[in-house]
Write a protein that holds these residues in place. Structure first.
Motif, PDB file in Angstrom:
ATOM      1  N   PHE A 377       1.136  -1.284  -0.057  1.00 40.81           N
ATOM      2  CA  PHE A 377       0.411   0.250   0.589  1.00 40.81           C
ATOM      3  C   PHE A 377       0.768   1.349  -0.161  1.00 40.81           C
ATOM      4  O   PHE A 377       0.677   2.486  -0.635  1.00 40.81           O
ATOM      5  N   SER A 378       2.168   1.052   0.883  1.00 42.07           N
ATOM      6  CA  SER A 378       2.953   2.961   0.962  1.00 42.07           C
ATOM      7  C   SER A 378       3.138   2.657  -1.129  1.00 42.07           C
ATOM      8  O   SER A 378       3.749   4.008  -1.047  1.00 42.07           O
ATOM      9  N   ASN A 379       3.971   1.677  -0.988  1.00 45.86           N
ATOM     10  CA  ASN A 379       4.841   2.076  -2.632  1.00 45.86           C
ATOM     11  C   ASN A 379       3.500   2.307  -3.870  1.00 45.86           C
ATOM     12  O   ASN A 379       3.621   3.430  -4.606  1.00 45.86           O
ATOM     13  N   TYR A 380       2.330   2.075  -3.704  1.00 48.49           N
ATOM     14  CA  TYR A 380       1.140   2.701  -4.713  1.00 48.49           C
ATOM     15  C   TYR A 380       1.167   3.933  -4.207  1.00 48.49           C
ATOM     16  O   TYR A 380       0.688   4.464  -4.925  1.00 48.49           O
ATOM     17  N   LYS A 381       0.676   3.956  -3.074  1.00 48.76           N
ATOM     18  CA  LYS A 381       0.809   5.648  -2.402  1.00 48.76           C
ATOM     19  C   LYS A 381       2.208   6.458  -2.463  1.00 48.76           C
ATOM     20  O   LYS A 381       1.700   7.805  -3.662  1.00 48.76           O
ATOM     21  N   LYS A 382       2.934   5.874  -3.472  1.00 50.33           N
ATOM     22  CA  LYS A 382       3.927   6.357  -3.768  1.00 50.33           C
ATOM     23  C   LYS A 382       3.727   6.916  -4.687  1.00 50.33           C
ATOM     24  O   LYS A 382       4.465   8.094  -5.771  1.00 50.33           O
ATOM     25  N   ILE A 383       3.803   6.211  -5.580  1.00 52.25           N
ATOM     26  CA  ILE A 383       3.582   5.900  -7.676  1.00 52.25           C
ATOM     27  C   ILE A 383       2.448   6.829  -7.464  1.00 52.25           C
ATOM     28  O   ILE A 383       2.606   7.758  -8.250  1.00 52.25           O
ATOM     29  N   ALA A 384       1.405   6.735  -6.754  1.00 55.60           N
ATOM     30  CA  ALA A 384       0.405   7.592  -7.424  1.00 55.60           C
ATOM     31  C   ALA A 384       0.357   9.124  -6.916  1.00 55.60           C
ATOM     32  O   ALA A 384      -0.208   9.564  -7.889  1.00 55.60           O
ATOM     33  N   GLU A 385       1.406   9.099  -5.840  1.00 55.31           N
ATOM     34  CA  GLU A 385       1.313  10.445  -5.569  1.00 55.31           C
ATOM     35  C   GLU A 385       2.361  11.613  -6.893  1.00 55.31           C
ATOM     36  O   GLU A 385       2.368  12.361  -6.813  1.00 55.31           O
ATOM     37  N   ALA A 386       3.060  10.177  -7.155  1.00 54.38           N
ATOM     38  CA  ALA A 386       4.314  10.855  -8.351  1.00 54.38           C
ATOM     39  C   ALA A 386       3.526  11.079  -9.474  1.00 54.38           C
ATOM     40  O   ALA A 386       3.889  11.566 -10.130  1.00 54.38           O
ATOM     41  N   ALA A 387       2.422  10.580  -9.445  1.00 52.85           N
ATOM     42  CA  ALA A 387       1.774  10.762 -11.030  1.00 52.85           C
ATOM     43  C   ALA A 387       1.161  11.900 -10.270  1.00 52.85           C
ATOM     44  O   ALA A 387      -0.014  12.004 -12.029  1.00 52.85           O
ATOM     45  N   LYS A 394      -7.374   5.058   2.678  1.00 56.46           N
ATOM     46  CA  LYS A 394      -7.172   5.180   3.945  1.00 56.46           C
ATOM     47  C   LYS A 394      -5.849   4.158   3.789  1.00 56.46           C
ATOM     48  O   LYS A 394      -6.439   3.068   2.795  1.00 56.46           O
ATOM     49  N   PRO A 395      -5.161   3.511   5.104  1.00 55.42           N
ATOM     50  CA  PRO A 395      -4.388   2.351   4.381  1.00 55.42           C
ATOM     51  C   PRO A 395      -5.322   1.397   5.367  1.00 55.42           C
ATOM     52  O   PRO A 395      -6.293   1.395   5.967  1.00 55.42           O
ATOM     53  N   LEU A 396      -4.133   0.313   4.753  1.00 50.69           N
ATOM     54  CA  LEU A 396      -5.564  -0.816   4.829  1.00 50.69           C
ATOM     55  C   LEU A 396      -5.376  -2.143   5.742  1.00 50.69           C
ATOM     56  O   LEU A 396      -4.329  -1.555   6.505  1.00 50.69           O
ATOM     57  N   ALA A 397      -6.213  -2.600   6.612  1.00 54.71           N
ATOM     58  CA  ALA A 397      -5.739  -3.011   7.526  1.00 54.71           C
ATOM     59  C   ALA A 397      -5.021  -4.797   7.229  1.00 54.71           C
ATOM     60  O   ALA A 397      -4.815  -4.617   6.341  1.00 54.71           O
ATOM     61  N   GLU A 398      -4.452  -5.509   7.941  1.00 55.93           N
ATOM     62  CA  GLU A 398      -3.440  -5.938   7.962  1.00 55.93           C
ATOM     63  C   GLU A 398      -4.362  -7.436   6.852  1.00 55.93           C
ATOM     64  O   GLU A 398      -2.822  -7.519   6.012  1.00 55.93           O
ATOM     65  N   GLN A 399      -5.022  -8.004   7.020  1.00 62.26           N
ATOM     66  CA  GLN A 399      -5.288  -8.636   5.966  1.00 62.26           C
ATOM     67  C   GLN A 399      -5.969  -8.286   5.071  1.00 62.26           C
ATOM     68  O   GLN A 399      -6.565  -9.095   3.535  1.00 62.26           O
ATOM     69  N   ASP A 400      -5.978  -6.636   4.683  1.00 60.42           N
ATOM     70  CA  ASP A 400      -7.060  -7.011   3.397  1.00 60.42           C
ATOM     71  C   ASP A 400      -6.436  -5.726   1.914  1.00 60.42           C
ATOM     72  O   ASP A 400      -5.351  -6.423   2.010  1.00 60.42           O
ATOM     73  N   ALA A 401      -6.936  -6.180   1.419  1.00 59.53           N
ATOM     74  CA  ALA A 401      -6.186  -6.108  -0.185  1.00 59.53           C
ATOM     75  C   ALA A 401      -6.984  -5.459  -1.045  1.00 59.53           C
ATOM     76  O   ALA A 401      -8.335  -5.370  -1.111  1.00 59.53           O
ATOM     77  N   GLY A 446      -3.677  -7.916 -10.530  1.00 64.28           N
ATOM     78  CA  GLY A 446      -2.605  -7.045  -9.867  1.00 64.28           C
ATOM     79  C   GLY A 446      -3.297  -6.862  -8.240  1.00 64.28           C
ATOM     80  O   GLY A 446      -4.584  -6.306  -8.605  1.00 64.28           O
ATOM     81  N   MET A 447      -2.601  -6.718  -7.099  1.00 61.94           N
ATOM     82  CA  MET A 447      -3.381  -6.705  -6.200  1.00 61.94           C
ATOM     83  C   MET A 447      -2.361  -5.901  -5.347  1.00 61.94           C
ATOM     84  O   MET A 447      -0.605  -5.604  -5.141  1.00 61.94           O
ATOM     85  N   VAL A 448      -3.072  -4.444  -4.343  1.00 58.26           N
ATOM     86  CA  VAL A 448      -2.257  -3.747  -3.087  1.00 58.26           C
ATOM     87  C   VAL A 448      -2.450  -4.643  -2.023  1.00 58.26           C
ATOM     88  O   VAL A 448      -4.165  -4.483  -2.007  1.00 58.26           O
TER      89      VAL A 448
END
Length: 636
Positions: A377-387, A394-401, A446-448
């Protein structure tokens, strides 16, 4: 006077009636000839873009040729019906059935040959202009004007065959009734038009259902709904003009306050007859116009792809290395070097992608995916903000996808997966808000996932995504052409990377749509002019009947001002009822098309429909002026 001279003078004397037929046929020959200039031009056969242009133009040639055949057939049959009195006079003076057939055949061939010569002549004069415009629209170097004998032979042969077959066919079908029937063909009182309440209701239901299905279509349901909606619309339109419109007119006649108001009694009383008599013509004009509007409007709407492609390709250059070979570092260095040569400012982002094995999934596909691409999720946020996206998820719970969206159209399958590692189960209930990896780089699914879960995953391999973010997408055209083919590269036995260059993809995509728009504009023009010709034919076929009707009414006090008012209303209905219905059909078609775009296409659609409407209004006033002038000649 010889028989051929008689035929020639007969055509010249009826030039007003034949004018629209001749000009429309000549215009069809002109467009066919221009396309042939492109198709057989010696300088247009190189390159993918030019090859696609040739294929589109060949398809357009076939469509237009078939349509021209139907148009000529309809036109000739309309002429024959309007000339029964003339045939009666000729037969009364001794013309035989074979001579009548020969006359009809020679007349059609004479007009056909004149149309071919006129169309080719105008094509030769304006050919250079068409080649310049076409070359610019399809994105190739300007083409010199070259007139090959092959183009002339194909155009002349195709339309000679067309006019010969139509002339032969119509000459055989000329029906000679009793002389008294031929003389009274235009004077017999018309029967009161009858309608079916059941078919009128069927028409309304079919149109309303088709409109509802089009308006509520999604990107997933559109393909399944398309054929049923088209079928229901065609049937509903036919019954609308043959049944429902006449039924509605009769209801209006029962409203005495409206019906008996001034000249409405004349306008409305003849409207039911006109609608019934012209029902098939209205139907043809509506369908032909709808096809023209939709073809041009759809391709004009593709201009929004220039803006939409930013959401499809958030990184202007995307590169995924599937192993740790030194080759990838050299490729990335080459990309950076070319960006610096073009003096393009950019920033680069890199995130890892884990490829994990799947034990089972909820997919019902014949060959379900065996591997899954996963990012944190953190890498997804990183490249989304870069775009440049405003990130609000909101951040995901441990078992969420989250299912990774790979297209702005959406790909919400929401498949669940059980991984081979410790039977970890991923059950996404929603997808990511943004596209961060284009669909070309996400082959299966693909999955986040949450950061803690991502750390637990043991991949079979780890890939490295590198995104180059540049402000102007068009300036990336041609970057790293040796690494990609037409802007995209897929992994193969020789390469272990995938890559997209959005500037190159945009250029190819827009070139293709410009070609299609160029082809659609010319075909749309042919269809629209032909639709206007249908109206012209029908109008002048009824001119003698209208003269007798208005002459009778004028004897009891009809003024010129009232005549102008009645004629204008009737012509407006004749010209604009099928066009308005075609606009409504097209409007709902564009509502369905909107499901393919994240951006609105309303602006492009309005411009296209407004342009066609303006052309129809100009044509209406031109025909109105000439019709009133011819009508008043016999009323003086």
């Amino acid at each position: 006077m010889t028989f051929p001279q008689f035929v020639f003078r007969n055509v010249i004397r009826n030039k007003r009636t034949y004018a629209a037929y001749f000009l429309s046929s000549a215009f069809s020959v002109l467009i066919f000839f221009v396309y042939a200039l492109f198709i057989f031009h010696p300088d247009i056969k190189n390159g993918v873009t030019a090859s696609l242009a040739v294929q589109l133009m060949v398809a357009a040639e076939v469509i237009m040729y078939v349509f021209s055949f139907l148009f000529v057939l309809y036109s000739v049959s309309t002429f024959l019906k309007s000339r029964k009195r003339e045939f009666g006079i000729l037969m009364m003076h001794g013309m035989t059935r074979s001579q009548l057939n020969r006359m009809v055949f020679l007349e059609n061939m004479l007009i056909g040959i004149a149309s071919i010569l006129t169309g080719i002549g105008i094509g030769i004069i304006t050919g250079k202009l068409f080649l310049m415009i076409g070359s610019r629209m399809i994105g190739i170097e300007p083409l010199p004007f070259i007139l090959s004998t092959k183009v002339l032979i194909i155009t002349i042969s195709a339309f000679l065959i067309l006019f010969f077959c139509i002339s032969l066919f119509t000459a055989i079908l000329v029906r000679v009734n009793k002389l008294i029937d031929l003389f009274q063909a235009g004077e017999k009182p018309k029967k009161d038009p009858k309608t079916s309440v059941f078919l009128s209701v069927v028409s309304a239901v079919l149109l309303l259902v088709s409109y509802y299905l089009a308006a509520t279509a999604t990107v997933y349901s559109l393909l399944f709904r398309m054929l049923p909606v088209i079928g229901m619309t065609i049937i509903g339109t036919y019954f609308f003009f043959t049944q429902l419109s006449v039924f509605m007119t009769k209801l209006v006649q029962k409203n005495r306050l409206l019906f008996w108001n001034k000249t409405n009694i004349i306008t409305i009383s003849s409207l039911a007859y006109r609608l019934k008599d012209n029902a098939r013509m209205f139907f043809l004009v509506t369908i032909v116009s709808t096809v023209a509007f939709c073809a041009v409007g759809t391709l004009a709407s593709m201009n929004v792809l220039n803006e939409q492609i930013d959401t499809e390709y958030p990184a202007e250059i995307s590169y995924i290395a599937m192993d740790e070979e030194p080759l990838h570092q050299r490729n990335l260095e080459q990309i950076e070097s070319e960006l610096k040569e073009k003096q393009l400012s950019y920033h680069k982002n890199q995130v890892p992608i884990k490829i994990v094995e799947i034990a089972s999934s909820s997919s019902e596909a014949l060959y379900p995916p065996e591997e899954l691409a996963v990012i944190s999720f953190s890498n997804y946020k990183k490249i989304a903000e870069a775009a440049g996206y405003v990130f609000t998820e909101k951040p995901l719970a441990e078992q969420d996808a989250l299912e990774m969206k790979s297209s702005s159209l959406g790909n919400s399958n929401f498949l669940s997966f059980i991984l081979k590692q410790e039977d970890i189960k991923l059950e996404p209930e929603s997808s990511t808000e943004h596209v961060v990896l284009p669909w070309q780089l996400v082959y299966d699914e693909g999955m986040v996932v949450s950061d803690p879960l991502y750390e637990k995953l043991t991949p079979v391999s780890t890939e490295l995504f590198t995104g180059f973010y540049i402000e102007d997408i068009e300036k990336t055209l041609g970057i790293a052409n040796n690494l990609v083919k037409d802007g995209v590269a897929f992994p193969s036995d020789d390469s272990s990377y995938s890559m997209t260059v959005s500037g190159t993809l945009l250029n190819i995509q827009m070139s293709m749509f410009k070609m299609m728009l160029f082809v659609a504009l010319l075909i749309g023009a042919v269809f629209f002019i032909t639709a206007g010709s249908f109206l012209y034919f029908r109008l002048y076929a009824d001119l003698d009947y209208d003269r007798r009707q208005y002459l009778t009414i004028k004897k009891i006090g009809l003024t010129d001002q009232e005549l102008n008012k009645i004629v204008t209303r009737q012509l407006a209905l004749l010209f604009f009822v099928p066009i308005v219905v075609a606009f409504i059909h097209s409007g709902f078609a564009f509502m369905a098309l909107q499901s393919y775009f994240t951006l609105s296409i309303a602006g492009e659609v309005v411009i296209v429909l407004a342009s066609f409407l303006a052309a129809q209004i100009v044509y209406f006033f031109f025909i109105r002026y000439n019709y009133l002038r011819n009508l008043k000649k016999s009323l003086i």
